[in-house]
Design an enzyme around this catalytic site. Sequence first.
Site, mmCIF file in Angstrom:
data_model
loop_
_atom_site.group_PDB
_atom_site.id
_atom_site.type_symbol
_atom_site.label_atom_id
_atom_site.label_comp_id
_atom_site.label_asym_id
_atom_site.label_seq_id
_atom_site.Cartn_x
_atom_site.Cartn_y
_atom_site.Cartn_z
ATOM 1 N N SER A 1 -25.738 -9.839 -24.470
ATOM 2 C CA SER A 1 -25.130 -8.919 -25.439
ATOM 3 C C SER A 1 -24.389 -9.677 -26.520
ATOM 4 O O SER A 1 -24.016 -9.115 -27.536
ATOM 5 C CB SER A 1 -24.151 -8.003 -24.715
ATOM 6 O OG SER A 1 -23.038 -8.771 -24.272
ATOM 7 N N GLY A 2 -24.151 -10.971 -26.266
ATOM 8 C CA GLY A 2 -23.320 -11.726 -27.190
ATOM 9 C C GLY A 2 -21.855 -11.709 -26.766
ATOM 10 O O GLY A 2 -21.023 -12.386 -27.352
ATOM 11 N N GLY A 3 -21.547 -10.929 -25.726
ATOM 12 C CA GLY A 3 -20.190 -10.940 -25.177
ATOM 13 C C GLY A 3 -19.996 -12.175 -24.299
ATOM 14 O O GLY A 3 -20.965 -12.872 -23.981
ATOM 15 N N VAL A 4 -18.743 -12.416 -23.899
ATOM 16 C CA VAL A 4 -18.439 -13.638 -23.155
ATOM 17 C C VAL A 4 -19.147 -13.668 -21.791
ATOM 18 O O VAL A 4 -19.735 -14.680 -21.422
ATOM 19 C CB VAL A 4 -16.908 -13.801 -22.981
ATOM 20 C CG1 VAL A 4 -16.584 -15.022 -22.135
ATOM 21 C CG2 VAL A 4 -16.239 -13.915 -24.340
ATOM 22 N N ASP A 5 -19.114 -12.542 -21.076
ATOM 23 C CA ASP A 5 -19.641 -12.559 -19.702
ATOM 24 C C ASP A 5 -21.142 -12.842 -19.666
ATOM 25 O O ASP A 5 -21.592 -13.730 -18.939
ATOM 26 C CB ASP A 5 -19.380 -11.228 -18.987
ATOM 27 C CG ASP A 5 -17.904 -10.884 -18.979
ATOM 28 O OD1 ASP A 5 -17.092 -11.806 -19.192
ATOM 29 O OD2 ASP A 5 -17.579 -9.713 -18.776
ATOM 30 N N SER A 6 -21.907 -12.085 -20.447
ATOM 31 C CA SER A 6 -23.358 -12.297 -20.368
ATOM 32 C C SER A 6 -23.720 -13.666 -20.947
ATOM 33 O O SER A 6 -24.669 -14.309 -20.496
ATOM 34 C CB SER A 6 -24.137 -11.176 -21.059
ATOM 35 O OG SER A 6 -23.921 -11.166 -22.445
ATOM 36 N N SER A 7 -22.957 -14.150 -21.922
ATOM 37 C CA SER A 7 -23.252 -15.469 -22.498
ATOM 38 C C SER A 7 -23.005 -16.586 -21.486
ATOM 39 O O SER A 7 -23.828 -17.494 -21.345
ATOM 40 C CB SER A 7 -22.379 -15.717 -23.737
ATOM 41 O OG SER A 7 -22.604 -14.715 -24.687
ATOM 42 N N GLY B 1 0.844 -1.195 0.000
ATOM 43 C CA GLY B 1 0.000 0.000 0.000
ATOM 44 C C GLY B 1 0.870 1.231 0.000
ATOM 45 O O GLY B 1 2.057 1.165 0.310
ATOM 46 N N CYS C 1 5.386 -5.970 1.488
ATOM 47 C CA CYS C 1 5.742 -4.546 1.378
ATOM 48 C C CYS C 1 5.141 -3.755 2.545
ATOM 49 O O CYS C 1 5.522 -3.955 3.676
ATOM 50 C CB CYS C 1 5.319 -4.011 0.011
ATOM 51 S SG CYS C 1 6.090 -2.430 -0.335
ATOM 52 N N TYR C 2 4.165 -2.874 2.323
ATOM 53 C CA TYR C 2 3.543 -2.180 3.459
ATOM 54 C C TYR C 2 3.010 -3.214 4.441
ATOM 55 O O TYR C 2 3.044 -3.008 5.655
ATOM 56 C CB TYR C 2 2.408 -1.261 2.988
ATOM 57 C CG TYR C 2 1.743 -0.556 4.142
ATOM 58 C CD1 TYR C 2 2.314 0.570 4.719
ATOM 59 C CD2 TYR C 2 0.556 -1.042 4.686
ATOM 60 C CE1 TYR C 2 1.720 1.199 5.802
ATOM 61 C CE2 TYR C 2 -0.051 -0.415 5.770
ATOM 62 C CZ TYR C 2 0.534 0.706 6.327
ATOM 63 O OH TYR C 2 -0.047 1.317 7.405
ATOM 64 N N LYS D 1 -11.938 -12.483 -15.155
ATOM 65 C CA LYS D 1 -12.259 -12.685 -16.568
ATOM 66 C C LYS D 1 -11.754 -14.045 -17.099
ATOM 67 O O LYS D 1 -12.471 -14.758 -17.784
ATOM 68 C CB LYS D 1 -11.624 -11.551 -17.373
ATOM 69 C CG LYS D 1 -11.982 -11.569 -18.827
ATOM 70 C CD LYS D 1 -13.260 -10.829 -19.043
ATOM 71 C CE LYS D 1 -13.698 -10.873 -20.474
ATOM 72 N NZ LYS D 1 -14.972 -10.182 -20.649
ATOM 73 N N HIS E 1 7.496 -7.522 -3.884
ATOM 74 C CA HIS E 1 6.177 -7.939 -4.376
ATOM 75 C C HIS E 1 6.272 -9.254 -5.144
ATOM 76 O O HIS E 1 6.591 -9.253 -6.329
ATOM 77 C CB HIS E 1 5.596 -6.862 -5.308
ATOM 78 C CG HIS E 1 5.145 -5.649 -4.587
ATOM 79 N ND1 HIS E 1 3.877 -5.507 -4.088
ATOM 80 C CD2 HIS E 1 5.817 -4.522 -4.236
ATOM 81 C CE1 HIS E 1 3.771 -4.341 -3.475
ATOM 82 N NE2 HIS E 1 4.935 -3.725 -3.557
ATOM 83 N N GLU F 1 3.912 -11.027 -6.244
ATOM 84 C CA GLU F 1 2.785 -11.238 -7.162
ATOM 85 C C GLU F 1 3.037 -10.696 -8.556
ATOM 86 O O GLU F 1 2.309 -11.021 -9.479
ATOM 87 C CB GLU F 1 1.501 -10.624 -6.587
ATOM 88 C CG GLU F 1 1.519 -9.111 -6.369
ATOM 89 C CD GLU F 1 2.185 -8.703 -5.056
ATOM 90 O OE1 GLU F 1 2.902 -9.528 -4.465
ATOM 91 O OE2 GLU F 1 2.008 -7.540 -4.651
#
Length: 520
Positions: A230-236, A59, A86-87, A376, A177, A179
């Site tokens: 919508s035809g996008g990946v998420d809503s599908s 942070g 770190c922090y 995602k 870090h 990550e």
Amino acid sequence: MDTSDHDRLLILDFGSQVTQLIARRLRELNVYCEIHPFNAVTDDFLKAFAPKAVIFSGGPASVFAEGAPMPPASVFELGVPILGICYGQQVMMHCLGGHVERGKGTAEFGRAYVTPGGTKLDLLEGWFETDREQVWMSHGDHVSKIAPGFEVYGTSPNAPFAVTADVNRHFYAVQFHPEVHHTPNGARLYENFVRIAGFKGDWTMGAYREEAIARIREQVGSEKVICALSGGVDSSVAAILLHEAIGDQLTCVFVDHGLLRKNEADEVVTMFREHYNLPLIHADEADLFLGELEGVSDPETKRKIIGRLFIDVFQKHADEIDGVKFLAQGTLYPDVIESVSFSGGPSVTIKSHHNVGGLPEKMGLSLVEPLRELFKDEVRALGRELGLPPSFIGRHPFPGPGLAIRCPGEITREKLDILREADAVYIDQIRRHGLYDEIWQAFAAILPVRTVGVMGDHRTYDYACALRAVTSVDGMTADYYPFSHEFLGETATRIINEVPGINRVTYDITSKPPGTIEWE
Ligand code: XMP
């Protein structure tokens, strides 16, 4: 069943820019984790969450600052392993009786090398196979005295306490870090940490699918649900998962605003109706949208009109279905994570994004958000698990306002038709050259200028188009894709030959920032 059936790891967020990457590394290890801002984590929260391990993120604050972010004291009494980064290291030392010093010429930003110190440490298994490990540092203050019970296991030139641990309590604290990509062996450290904490690694997409279905059934019961597809990946993915859980209780509304790409509406409707047998309303409202957009060239006005009409159309169709109680949305985990703001000021709106926010309250609906816990790439993995074709899952993102924002200036049907053809040729070129999956997003935009050209013996006076292709991780920053000149030349020739109405092709080499990915 819910996520509490899995071992859970709590990430206490102190506001680092890269906290989400910690969660990514853990999810890759099939460990379920959640990010919560330090100031939202109370003793009661800790008790209810019952983490099997805790990570303190980095942070921007200093432990000396007034009101410096602190973890609740009871976190150290949970008896579970803790890793401070770190922090997170500094605050851990500060709380447990060590000492932190303000950075005076000891700040370290960027690449550094850690060498082993002291005896072997379980957290560092697989480290130091060469004599030093590259890590990424980003700190001003540093620990000057470690807390009682801690020992040093790794040092760097400006961080004598680069890796420290109290092995009896399984408290670990590192200054760098692990990550980020620039700590090449960092994932190993997380792997060791979750092994030490005893995680089973049972957070898989197969398990998630089963649990999500059970949860949806429990939440929805026998009520009806609507979903904007919508035809996008998420809503599908959300729609298919819901369909698997509740069958015909789900109706999807596909709002076709006439601003989609070539053949897109047909493809979406065919796939969902015929392949998935999903009840789907195809709201073909091109006339409405294009009518209201006539003569409008201001980008924000376009976005506002499309957003408003989208909601109106969706609501109209939803109202026709009797007794709907739920609205399903493909909300993802990054939209849910509360961010820790130290500046407190409002951020500037660059573009007003298109979504159906506000609709549920207006319509008196409850929300079903079956992807709320997922990133995602986990949604893509779930999509594969649900049998969506790989070519669909790998599709580039497409904005809600569609081609409207790829048609700077006034939108006309003529321009949209030309744009659809140019875009299709461009994407075909990218696929033919095997570049589609290397590119985060590619599209054509039709420019509001006509230019003079010569084809055969004729003068032409047609539109110019711009091609855009970017690499990116999350759309927040982006770089233009370095196509070869040969590819660009071949693509320009094809577009001009195959698309009547275009006689000039340019390639956009602006990065983001200062540009944005879309033209409007
Ligand atoms: P910009 O142009 O802001 O775009 O750099 C970043 C990413 O967001 C997409 N985008 C949108 N997506 N609704 C969406 O669903 C919108 O209103 C919208 N505007 C931009 C854009 O395609 C890129 O992937």
